[in-house]
Design an enzyme around this catalytic site. Structure first.
Site, PDB file in Angstrom:
ATOM      1  N   CYS A   5     -10.710  -3.965  -3.612  1.00 38.09           N
ATOM      2  CA  CYS A   5      -9.708  -4.932  -4.103  1.00 38.09           C
ATOM      3  C   CYS A   5     -10.378  -6.229  -4.562  1.00 38.09           C
ATOM      4  CB  CYS A   5      -8.665  -5.205  -3.026  1.00 38.09           C
ATOM      5  SG  CYS A   5      -7.586  -3.787  -2.756  1.00 38.09           S
ATOM      6  N   ASN A  65       0.826  -1.202   0.000  1.00 37.75           N
ATOM      7  CA  ASN A  65       0.000   0.000   0.000  1.00 37.75           C
ATOM      8  C   ASN A  65       0.861   1.254   0.000  1.00 37.75           C
ATOM      9  OD1 ASN A  65       0.528  -0.965   2.645  1.00 37.75           O
ATOM     10  ND2 ASN A  65      -1.060   0.323   3.527  1.00 37.75           N
ATOM     11  N   CYS A 105     -10.092  -5.579   0.984  1.00 38.26           N
ATOM     12  CA  CYS A 105     -11.253  -4.685   1.053  1.00 38.26           C
ATOM     13  C   CYS A 105     -12.167  -4.925  -0.163  1.00 38.26           C
ATOM     14  CB  CYS A 105     -10.813  -3.227   1.120  1.00 38.26           C
ATOM     15  SG  CYS A 105     -10.220  -2.569  -0.451  1.00 38.26           S
ATOM     16  N   GLU A 153       0.358   5.212   0.696  1.00 40.29           N
ATOM     17  CA  GLU A 153      -0.578   6.201   1.248  1.00 40.29           C
ATOM     18  C   GLU A 153      -0.231   7.615   0.797  1.00 40.29           C
ATOM     19  OE1 GLU A 153      -0.878   5.481   5.480  1.00 40.29           O
ATOM     20  OE2 GLU A 153      -2.009   3.636   5.107  1.00 40.29           O
ATOM     21  N   CYS A 179      -4.284   0.532  -2.293  1.00 40.16           N
ATOM     22  CA  CYS A 179      -4.104  -0.682  -1.484  1.00 40.16           C
ATOM     23  C   CYS A 179      -2.978  -1.546  -2.053  1.00 40.16           C
ATOM     24  CB  CYS A 179      -5.376  -1.517  -1.498  1.00 40.16           C
ATOM     25  SG  CYS A 179      -6.735  -0.820  -0.562  1.00 40.16           S
ATOM     26  N   GLU A 189      -2.940  -4.757  -2.600  1.00 37.55           N
ATOM     27  CA  GLU A 189      -3.402  -5.753  -3.586  1.00 37.55           C
ATOM     28  C   GLU A 189      -3.558  -5.109  -4.962  1.00 37.55           C
ATOM     29  OE1 GLU A 189      -4.637  -4.976  -0.662  1.00 37.55           O
ATOM     30  OE2 GLU A 189      -5.774  -6.618   0.248  1.00 37.55           O
TER      31      GLU A 189
HETATM   32  N1  THU Z   1      -5.359  -1.445   2.714  1.00 40.86           N
HETATM   33  C1  THU Z   1      -4.841  -2.275   1.776  1.00 40.86           C
HETATM   34  O1  THU Z   1      -3.703  -2.101   1.315  1.00 40.86           O
HETATM   35  N2  THU Z   1      -5.617  -3.308   1.354  1.00 40.86           N
HETATM   36  C2  THU Z   1      -6.867  -3.575   1.780  1.00 40.86           C
HETATM   37  O2  THU Z   1      -7.517  -4.472   1.266  1.00 40.86           O
HETATM   38  C3  THU Z   1      -7.420  -2.803   2.884  1.00 40.86           C
HETATM   39  C4  THU Z   1      -6.676  -1.600   3.304  1.00 40.86           C
HETATM   40  C5  THU Z   1      -4.539  -0.316   3.161  1.00 40.86           C
HETATM   41  C6  THU Z   1      -5.063   1.037   2.752  1.00 40.86           C
HETATM   42  C7  THU Z   1      -4.469   1.925   3.825  1.00 40.86           C
HETATM   43  O3  THU Z   1      -3.167   2.303   3.410  1.00 40.86           O
HETATM   44  C8  THU Z   1      -4.346   1.043   5.043  1.00 40.86           C
HETATM   45  O4  THU Z   1      -4.455  -0.300   4.572  1.00 40.86           O
HETATM   46  C9  THU Z   1      -5.427   1.286   6.083  1.00 40.86           C
HETATM   47  O5  THU Z   1      -6.697   1.226   5.549  1.00 40.86           O
END
Ligand code: THU
Length: 160
Positions: free
Chosen positions: A115, A62, A112, A64, A73, A75
């Site tokens: 994804c 991920n 999530c 940010e 994300c 994935e």
């Molecule tokens: N995140 C992911 O990388 N994948 C997911 O399926 C859920 C959330 C990340 C996004 C953000 O950087 C952190 O997790 C918190 O939500």
């Protein structure tokens, strides 16, 4: 009124030694790349490693942003990267793991909804199922045969 039951079965391994060598290698790769996530806001680092039909491995984590909604994300980072680098090549397996600043995660963290939708798009695009391997830092490992198992009543192009 009638009822429709939506249910799925997934396999659960209690230790990485129960996985075949390819799955174990992929999960370990996801754990490595989770460390390199850029997650200064959530301190929740997601690592993902994909095994493609051509046996290449593509990773993602991920990324940010101070403008939170711009975050990508782990994935989707891996999947879009694979789609850019190897456009015609199907994804066979995706391993996903998380490092949380809150401490040792003993349960797998599922992808999530966004994804899941993207994983399903890749399944339909290449007409294959994508296996999903999930683990936290330790504990149970979930082995899912297709995103359809954890995305019931999904939306796809047949409705367009
Ligand atoms: N995140 C992911 O990388 N994948 C997911 O399926 C859920 C959330 C990340 C996004 C953000 O950087 C952190 O997790 C918190 O939500």
């Amino acid at each position: 009124m009638k009822k429709i039951k939506l249910q799925a079965e997934i396999e659960v391994a209690s230790d990485i030694s129960e996985l075949n060598s390819t799955d174990a290698m992929l999960l370990l790769r996801a754990k490595e790349v989770a460390k390199d996530a850029y997650a200064p806001y959530s301190n929740f680092k997601v690592g993902s490693a994909l095994l493609l039909e051509n046996d290449k491995i593509v990773i993602g984590n991920n990324q940010e942003n101070a403008s939170f909604s711009v975050t990508i994300c782990g994935e989707r980072n891996a999947i879009f990267s694979a789609s850019a680098q190897y456009p015609g090549v199907a994804i066979k397996t995706i391993a996903i793991t998380v490092i949380s600043s809150k401490g040792n995660l003993e349960t797998p963290v599922p992808p999530c909804g966004s994804c899941r939708q993207v994983i399903y798009e890749m399944e339909t695009r290449h007409k294959n199922n994508i296996r999903i391997i999930l683990q936290g830092d330790s504990g149970d490992i979930y082995l899912i045969n297709s995103i359809k198992d954890i995305l019931p009543l999904l939306f796809d192009s047949r409705y367009l």
